[in-house]
Design a protein around this motif. Structure first.
Motif, mmCIF file in Angstrom:
data_model
loop_
_atom_site.group_PDB
_atom_site.id
_atom_site.type_symbol
_atom_site.label_atom_id
_atom_site.label_comp_id
_atom_site.label_asym_id
_atom_site.label_seq_id
_atom_site.Cartn_x
_atom_site.Cartn_y
_atom_site.Cartn_z
ATOM 1 N N GLU A 87 -9.663 -15.319 -13.305
ATOM 2 C CA GLU A 87 -9.127 -16.636 -13.210
ATOM 3 C C GLU A 87 -8.643 -17.405 -14.480
ATOM 4 N N HIS A 97 0.203 -20.500 -8.297
ATOM 5 C CA HIS A 97 -1.306 -20.955 -7.590
ATOM 6 C C HIS A 97 -2.427 -20.748 -8.362
ATOM 7 N N SER A 107 -6.070 -21.814 -8.518
ATOM 8 C CA SER A 107 -7.357 -22.267 -7.527
ATOM 9 C C SER A 107 -8.480 -22.839 -8.095
ATOM 10 N N THR A 108 -8.367 -22.928 -9.503
ATOM 11 C CA THR A 108 -9.758 -23.525 -10.096
ATOM 12 C C THR A 108 -9.641 -24.047 -10.855
ATOM 13 N N THR A 136 -0.222 -25.298 -7.833
ATOM 14 C CA THR A 136 -1.121 -24.616 -7.114
ATOM 15 C C THR A 136 -0.556 -24.814 -5.236
ATOM 16 N N GLN A 162 -3.384 -23.570 0.216
ATOM 17 C CA GLN A 162 -4.691 -22.474 0.649
ATOM 18 C C GLN A 162 -5.595 -23.011 -1.122
ATOM 19 N N TYR A 163 -5.133 -24.099 -1.000
ATOM 20 C CA TYR A 163 -6.427 -24.414 -2.724
ATOM 21 C C TYR A 163 -6.558 -25.888 -1.904
ATOM 22 N N THR A 187 -11.436 -23.254 2.090
ATOM 23 C CA THR A 187 -13.004 -22.831 1.282
ATOM 24 C C THR A 187 -12.992 -21.794 0.896
ATOM 25 N N PRO A 201 -9.244 -18.860 -1.516
ATOM 26 C CA PRO A 201 -9.858 -20.776 -1.229
ATOM 27 C C PRO A 201 -11.445 -20.479 -1.927
ATOM 28 N N ARG A 202 -11.143 -21.682 -2.744
ATOM 29 C CA ARG A 202 -12.352 -21.555 -3.247
ATOM 30 C C ARG A 202 -13.639 -22.498 -2.592
ATOM 31 N N GLN A 204 -11.015 -27.926 -4.807
ATOM 32 C CA GLN A 204 -9.853 -28.392 -3.802
ATOM 33 C C GLN A 204 -9.641 -30.030 -5.248
ATOM 34 N N MET A 227 -7.501 -29.334 -7.921
ATOM 35 C CA MET A 227 -6.525 -29.241 -7.217
ATOM 36 C C MET A 227 -5.839 -30.676 -7.349
#
Ligand code: DUC
Ligand code: ZN
Ligand code: ZN
Length: 492
Positions: free
Chosen positions: A220, A242, A244-245, A266, A269-270, A274, A294-295, A300, A303
């Motif tokens: 990403e 979206h 996520s990182t 975002t 889900q982020y 997870t 998800p990470r 999170q 984000m």
């Protein structure tokens, strides 16, 4: 008896992206006509005492009645999708008319209008996914479609059947800038994902959790960085969907600090899932497979920071509804290897309640930023403002009346989509939109549909706010200018 208004919403606290105050809202002909205390009577009166009256949400990224490149149809059509959105406080959805290779975008869009028109209960607009930018598409179809009010294009940097190479992306960016459209980007490095996927499959690592391993965070970060480079070259505005990182956030934050017109989004889900959710028993992890995945908890947190500090402008659902059965997630069999699992999670209805409960009541963002992230800014960026995304005289009367004290336990049975599961099952939220109004019509009240299918309308969009502004001084053109070749940049 004659009334001053078709509808009056009384005694609520109205909140916009910049202010909140107690006043009545008078609505006629679907528009807000007056704001003030003690307004005259309405043919319909709604008492909003102790409630918040917010602009109806604009969910600027959701997949409704869309086929994937592999031919799988989303579980929600324009009826179930828009009812579910409305039940969660959203009054405008922006979904995707998806070109696949070999298709005419014009025909795809015409077909998509036919699908939406008889079913939608709230208003809608379309982004155009460009997977095959042929000369015909670029020269004739897209300029017409953009002028007809479809002012956003989406491109993919990954997926075998969707992705464009950098040259094609430059062509799309140049066209979008010239015609006044925004380019949205799914930014993940295709070859990093492909290489990791092949190594995982070689070792028989096929379970859903390995989806998260293959869609590495660096894929990403790298793609966002490359995309920003391409956009900077042409001084073209982009919106990275979206994100996520942490690396993705940092890259967007520094591009914005340099004055580039780079927007970020975002999704729930982020913030709330997870990678461990993909490691549930058996195939249950498939319910949580989406791209990017998800990470970790640290991501999170990043984000939340980016929502609070303005790095992200938009909070959307990326509702990508596939049932946990042979019509959706398990279309390739009961235990498919992770690359064969349909990608996406639902979230249309819970998007705003989750952010209200955990963001506003949880003290992470204030209510004005909540309104900005869920409605106003998307309306501005995508060319819907001031018709949508705010409460103001002359704007559409799209209102969500929230009970900020309402406690709700999220459950599949209580939601209105057609997905058959929610990734947020059992989660408790506080605050819920009890009455949702679109152009002055009550669409849902206490989870009950009160509008007719087909009463939602397509919204033709104007050139958006960013079209009025320049990015930073266009250094990329400096040498070309010195050597007399500046037209390659100025006449895109
Ligand atoms: N990208 C999206 O934007 N949505 C669902 C799946 C995907 O890859
Ligand atoms: Zn995407
Ligand atoms: Zn999406």
């Amino acid at each position: 008896m004659t009334h001053s208004f078709d509808l009056v919403v009384r005694n609520g606290t109205a909140v916009t992206a910049s202010a909140s105050s107690r006043y009545d809202i008078g609505v006629s002909g679907g528009k807000v006509m007056a704001l003030g205390e003690g307004l005259g009577s309405g043919r319909v009166e709604i008492d909003a005492t102790a409630k918040l009256v917010l602009p109806g949400g604009v969910d600027s990224h959701c997949h409704i009645e869309q086929k994937t490149a592999a031919g799988i149809m989303c579980a929600d059509d324009f009826l179930s999708g828009t009812v579910s959105a409305a039940c969660g406080g959203t009054t405008t959805v922006m979904s995707f008319a998806a070109q696949h290779r070999g298709m005419s975008v014009t025909e795809v869009v015409a077909d998509y209008h036919e699908r939406a028109r008889p079913k939608a209960v709230i208003d809608y607009a379309f982004h155009l996914i460009i997977a095959d930018p042929t000369p015909e598409v670029m020269r004739s179809e897209l300029p017409d479609l953009i002028r007809q009010g479809h002012r956003s294009l989406k491109v993919f940097m990954t997926y075998d059947r969707l992705r464009l190479d950098d040259y094609q992306i430059l062509e799309v960016l140049a066209l979008a800038r010239r015609e006044g459209a925004l380019t949205m980007v799914h930014a993940e490095n295709h070859d990093i994902i492909r290489w990791l996927k092949e190594r995982l499959l070689e070792r028989d690592h096929v379970a859903p959790k390995f989806h998260a391993v293959s869609h590495h965070a660096l894929a990403e970060r790298d793609a966002i960085s490359r995309m920003i480079t391409l956009a900077e070259l042409l001084d073209a505005p982009i919106l990275i969907v979206h994100v996520s990182t942490e690396g993705g956030v940092d890259t967007i934050r520094s591009a914005r600090a340099r004055g580039l017109r780079v927007y970020g989004e975002t999704c729930p889900q982020y913030l709330f899932l997870t990678a461990d959710d993909l490691d549930r028993e058996g195939m249950l992890g498939a319910k949580y497979c989406c791209s990017p995945p998800p990470r970790a908890v640290a991501a999170q947190k990043a984000m939340w920071c980016a929502l609070a500090d303005g790095t992200f402008q938009v909070f959307s659902s990326d509702h990508a509804p596939f049932r946990f059965d042979a019509t959706g997630k398990l279309v390739r069999g009961p235990s498919p290897p992770f690359p064969e699992i349909a990608n996406g999670v639902p979230g249309l209805e819970v998007r705003m309640p989750l952010l209200f409960s955990e963001g506003v009541l949880g003290g992470r963002i204030d209510i004005h930023r909540f309104v900005d992230l869920t409605a106003t800014r998307a309306a501005k960026i995508y060319g819907l403002f001031p018709q949508k995304g705010t409460i103001a005289v002359g704007s559409d009367a799209d209102l969500a009346i929230w009970d900020p004290e309402r406690l709700v336990t999220l459950s599949t049975e209580a939601l209105h989509d057609n997905v058959g599961y929610t990734p947020y099952e059992g989660r408790r939220v506080k605050g819920w939109p009890v009455t949702v109004i679109s152009r002055g019509r009550v669409v849902v009240h206490e989870g009950r549909l009160e509008a007719e299918p087909g009463s939602g309308r397509f919204i033709t969009r104007c050139p958006p706010e960013w079209a009025e502004t320049e990015g930073r001084s266009h250094d990329a053109a400096a040498l070309a200018r010195r050597f007399g070749a500046e037209k390659i940049f100025s006449n895109l």
